[in-house]
Design a protein around this motif. Sequence first.
Motif, short mmCIF file in Angstrom:
data_model
loop_
_atom_site.label_atom_id
_atom_site.label_comp_id
_atom_site.label_asym_id
_atom_site.label_seq_id
_atom_site.Cartn_x
_atom_site.Cartn_y
_atom_site.Cartn_z
N UNK A 72 0.83 -1.20 0.00
CA UNK A 72 0.00 0.00 0.00
C UNK A 72 0.87 1.26 0.00
N UNK A 73 0.40 2.32 -0.64
CA UNK A 73 1.18 3.56 -0.65
C UNK A 73 1.11 4.27 0.69
N UNK A 74 1.92 5.31 0.81
CA UNK A 74 1.90 6.12 2.03
C UNK A 74 0.52 6.73 2.21
N UNK A 75 0.14 6.87 3.48
CA UNK A 75 -1.18 7.42 3.81
C UNK A 75 -1.07 8.23 5.10
N UNK A 76 -1.81 9.34 5.16
CA UNK A 76 -1.83 10.17 6.36
C UNK A 76 -3.25 10.58 6.67
N UNK A 77 -3.67 10.31 7.91
CA UNK A 77 -5.00 10.72 8.33
C UNK A 77 -5.00 12.08 9.00
N UNK A 78 -3.89 12.45 9.60
CA UNK A 78 -3.72 13.74 10.26
C UNK A 78 -2.23 13.92 10.51
N UNK A 79 -1.88 15.02 11.18
CA UNK A 79 -0.47 15.25 11.46
C UNK A 79 0.11 14.20 12.39
N UNK A 80 -0.74 13.52 13.18
CA UNK A 80 -0.27 12.52 14.15
C UNK A 80 -0.63 11.10 13.75
N UNK A 81 -1.06 10.88 12.51
CA UNK A 81 -1.53 9.56 12.09
C UNK A 81 -1.02 9.29 10.68
N UNK A 82 -0.13 8.30 10.53
CA UNK A 82 0.51 8.10 9.25
C UNK A 82 0.88 6.63 9.05
N UNK A 83 0.85 6.20 7.79
CA UNK A 83 1.39 4.89 7.42
C UNK A 83 2.43 5.11 6.33
N UNK A 84 3.64 4.61 6.56
CA UNK A 84 4.73 4.83 5.63
C UNK A 84 5.27 3.49 5.12
N UNK A 85 5.49 3.38 3.80
CA UNK A 85 6.10 2.17 3.27
C UNK A 85 7.58 2.12 3.66
N UNK A 86 8.10 0.91 3.84
CA UNK A 86 9.50 0.71 4.18
C UNK A 86 10.29 0.36 2.92
N UNK A 87 11.54 0.78 2.88
CA UNK A 87 12.35 0.61 1.68
C UNK A 87 12.51 -0.85 1.28
N UNK A 88 12.60 -1.74 2.26
CA UNK A 88 12.80 -3.16 1.97
C UNK A 88 11.49 -3.92 1.83
N UNK A 89 10.37 -3.21 1.92
CA UNK A 89 9.05 -3.83 1.85
C UNK A 89 8.31 -3.69 3.17
N UNK A 90 7.00 -3.81 3.13
CA UNK A 90 6.22 -3.67 4.35
C UNK A 90 5.91 -2.22 4.65
N UNK A 91 5.29 -1.99 5.83
CA UNK A 91 4.91 -0.64 6.22
C UNK A 91 4.91 -0.52 7.73
N UNK A 92 5.03 0.72 8.20
CA UNK A 92 4.87 1.04 9.61
C UNK A 92 3.82 2.13 9.74
N UNK A 93 2.76 1.84 10.48
CA UNK A 93 1.71 2.82 10.75
C UNK A 93 1.80 3.24 12.21
#
Length: 222
Positions: free
Chosen positions: A186-207
Amino acid sequence: MRTELSIVAAPGRLPRIDAIGGLAGRHTGIDTVHLIGTAATPLGGDELDITIVVGAGARLVVRSVAATIALPGTGTMVSHAHWRFDIGEGAELDFDPEPTIVAGGAHHHVVTTVQVAPDARLRLRERVQVGRSGEDGGGWRGDLLADLGEVPLLRHRLELGAGSSTDDRLSGARALDSELVYPDRRPAWSGSVDEVRLPLAAGGSLATRTSSRLRALAFAPG
């Protein structure tokens, strides 16, 4: 008090559970284990050492029956936990326990290390609330270090509450909802300034979501 817990999952059998101290595990399904507190822990001065291994081709779901309450001790306010996760080839781990609540005056430090095979699947969720109702002054620090085979996947540290670099009694965050997912395209996503999901360079994501209080709802799909 020192607590040690080991959960090892392998295909075709119930996960093996070994425990001493204030935390245990119970089988609640063929591939499901619930964590159960057997004593008041962590108190200040306590150390928790938990290892979860999901062998090649195995699947494991880990939940807990109640929130974990970190309390100050008589000699020190600081408790420590080290979580180790090893997810083998073709294995799957879904880890989503109830939140950790850090009582006022307590400080809880967590180090989480993850080793995941490139063809494995992982969902690792952590929820933290600093302070019970009407409390303030507690603190939490979490280090998350994940490797994908021999490749670094994530190096992440976050601090909440008293003593942190961003501490603000008026508007500082006191709660965290964090979720590491692999694989995830999934691509990067932001719900607000304090809520975000970022893709990781090697795969996967951290929300991550930080706020004053934990919410009941999961992350928006984005």
